[in-house]
Structures are given as C-alpha cells and as structure tokens.
Design a protein around this motif. Sequence first.
Motif, PDB file in Angstrom:
ATOM      1  N   SER A  19       0.822  -1.208   0.000  1.00 35.39           N
ATOM      2  CA  SER A  19       0.000   0.000   0.000  1.00 35.39           C
ATOM      3  C   SER A  19       0.863   1.268   0.000  1.00 35.39           C
ATOM      4  CB  SER A  19      -0.978  -0.008   1.166  1.00 35.39           C
ATOM      5  OG  SER A  19      -0.311   0.032   2.389  1.00 35.39           O
ATOM      6  N   GLN A  20       1.976   1.262   0.721  1.00 35.68           N
ATOM      7  CA  GLN A  20       2.843   2.441   0.745  1.00 35.68           C
ATOM      8  C   GLN A  20       3.468   2.696  -0.627  1.00 35.68           C
ATOM      9  OE1 GLN A  20       5.668   2.657   4.086  1.00 35.68           O
ATOM     10  NE2 GLN A  20       4.287   1.289   5.202  1.00 35.68           N
ATOM     11  N   ILE A  21       3.939   1.647  -1.268  1.00 34.58           N
ATOM     12  CA  ILE A  21       4.546   1.815  -2.590  1.00 34.58           C
ATOM     13  C   ILE A  21       3.493   2.262  -3.588  1.00 34.58           C
ATOM     14  CG2 ILE A  21       5.686   0.631  -4.513  1.00 34.58           C
ATOM     15  CD1 ILE A  21       7.150  -1.077  -2.343  1.00 34.58           C
ATOM     16  N   THR A  22       2.313   1.649  -3.546  1.00 36.91           N
ATOM     17  CA  THR A  22       1.234   2.042  -4.460  1.00 36.91           C
ATOM     18  C   THR A  22       0.888   3.510  -4.288  1.00 36.91           C
ATOM     19  OG1 THR A  22       0.314  -0.194  -4.493  1.00 36.91           O
ATOM     20  CG2 THR A  22      -1.160   1.587  -5.134  1.00 36.91           C
ATOM     21  N   GLU A  23       0.758   3.952  -3.057  1.00 38.26           N
ATOM     22  CA  GLU A  23       0.405   5.353  -2.794  1.00 38.26           C
ATOM     23  C   GLU A  23       1.506   6.299  -3.267  1.00 38.26           C
ATOM     24  OE1 GLU A  23      -1.501   8.655  -2.214  1.00 38.26           O
ATOM     25  OE2 GLU A  23      -2.446   6.674  -2.106  1.00 38.26           O
ATOM     26  N   GLN A  24       2.753   5.931  -3.057  1.00 37.10           N
ATOM     27  CA  GLN A  24       3.855   6.795  -3.490  1.00 37.10           C
ATOM     28  C   GLN A  24       3.935   6.867  -5.017  1.00 37.10           C
ATOM     29  OE1 GLN A  24       7.588   6.250  -1.361  1.00 37.10           O
ATOM     30  NE2 GLN A  24       6.460   5.735   0.504  1.00 37.10           N
ATOM     31  N   VAL A  25       3.604   5.772  -5.684  1.00 40.16           N
ATOM     32  CA  VAL A  25       3.571   5.780  -7.146  1.00 40.16           C
ATOM     33  C   VAL A  25       2.398   6.640  -7.610  1.00 40.16           C
ATOM     34  CG1 VAL A  25       3.151   4.348  -9.188  1.00 40.16           C
ATOM     35  CG2 VAL A  25       4.765   3.586  -7.433  1.00 40.16           C
ATOM     36  N   ARG A  26       1.227   6.414  -7.016  1.00 35.30           N
ATOM     37  CA  ARG A  26       0.025   7.148  -7.406  1.00 35.30           C
ATOM     38  C   ARG A  26       0.202   8.660  -7.204  1.00 35.30           C
ATOM     39  NH1 ARG A  26      -3.998   4.807  -4.293  1.00 35.30           N
ATOM     40  NH2 ARG A  26      -4.261   3.212  -5.865  1.00 35.30           N
ATOM     41  N   SER A  27       0.860   9.046  -6.128  1.00 38.18           N
ATOM     42  CA  SER A  27       1.038  10.469  -5.821  1.00 38.18           C
ATOM     43  C   SER A  27       2.133  11.118  -6.667  1.00 38.18           C
ATOM     44  CB  SER A  27       1.383  10.650  -4.341  1.00 38.18           C
ATOM     45  OG  SER A  27       2.713  10.228  -4.084  1.00 38.18           O
ATOM     46  N   GLY A  28       2.945  10.306  -7.328  1.00 37.98           N
ATOM     47  CA  GLY A  28       4.043  10.838  -8.123  1.00 37.98           C
ATOM     48  C   GLY A  28       5.342  10.973  -7.353  1.00 37.98           C
ATOM     49  N   ALA A  29       5.322  10.622  -6.065  1.00 37.52           N
ATOM     50  CA  ALA A  29       6.541  10.693  -5.258  1.00 37.52           C
ATOM     51  C   ALA A  29       7.603   9.726  -5.784  1.00 37.52           C
ATOM     52  CB  ALA A  29       6.237  10.396  -3.793  1.00 37.52           C
ATOM     53  N   VAL A  30       7.161   8.627  -6.357  1.00 37.04           N
ATOM     54  CA  VAL A  30       8.066   7.663  -6.998  1.00 37.04           C
ATOM     55  C   VAL A  30       7.654   7.623  -8.474  1.00 37.04           C
ATOM     56  CG1 VAL A  30       8.889   5.287  -7.062  1.00 37.04           C
ATOM     57  CG2 VAL A  30       8.297   6.328  -4.877  1.00 37.04           C
ATOM     58  N   PRO A  31       8.451   8.243  -9.351  1.00 37.94           N
ATOM     59  CA  PRO A  31       8.058   8.369 -10.752  1.00 37.94           C
ATOM     60  C   PRO A  31       8.180   7.071 -11.548  1.00 37.94           C
ATOM     61  CG  PRO A  31      10.190   9.399 -10.383  1.00 37.94           C
ATOM     62  CD  PRO A  31       9.689   8.940  -9.044  1.00 37.94           C
TER      63      PRO A  31
END
Length: 120
Positions: A19-31
């Motif tokens: 969930s943390q990785i998904t959220e960071q990807v979704r938010s653009g924090a991890v491009p």
Amino acid sequence: MHLFIDADSASPPYEQLRSQITEQVRSGAVPPGTRLPTVRRLAEELGLAANTVARAYRELEHGGVVETRGRNGTFVRAADAVQASEARAAALAFARRAHELGLDDETALGWVRAALAEPA
C-alpha cells in the motif's frame, strides 16, 4: 522512497509495503521508471524476511504497479497504467459480486451509474 513497517499494525507487513509503494507511485513521489530496491536489500533495510518483500512485489506486479524485468530488476510502471489496472480490478470485483447477487447487466450498470453520479 520512504517506507516503514508498523509492527503494531493489524495489517501484515507485506500489505503495508504494497500500500505504501502504491500510494507513493500514485502520488508521483516515486516516478515511472524508478527501479525498486532488490528484495534482499529492502528486506535488510526494513528488518523483514525476504519472502515478505517478495510477496509485496508480487502483489504490486499483479496489481500493475510495477513490472519485473528479469535480472534487470523491478521498475515502477507509468501512472496511467497503474490507474487503468486498478480500475479494471475494481470493475472485475464489482462484476463478480453483481453476478453472485444475481443482478442482470442493466441493473448492475444502473448501480454503477448511480455511484458515479454521487459526489466523491
């Protein structure tokens, strides 16, 4: 990428990672195109078993958030691919449940239209 595991959480560690990785990807924090740490390295950093991280990565790949390129590693997919994958998964889950409830297609679509018309 900033990840942490809450040992007191009711959510299992692999799900916390997913969930943390998904959220960071979704938010653009991890491009898109970002290479994730290896399973072994992330497990060591977070104090987890390698199998726990491997399960999180499998779940992320199944969800369309990342793709594994063999020995080259695991990479974040484009945000639109993540969004499409999540939308498809939600639609499939709804369709399965609608069939279980015995709803015909028009009734099920009516519920979807009504839900989409409601404010978020």
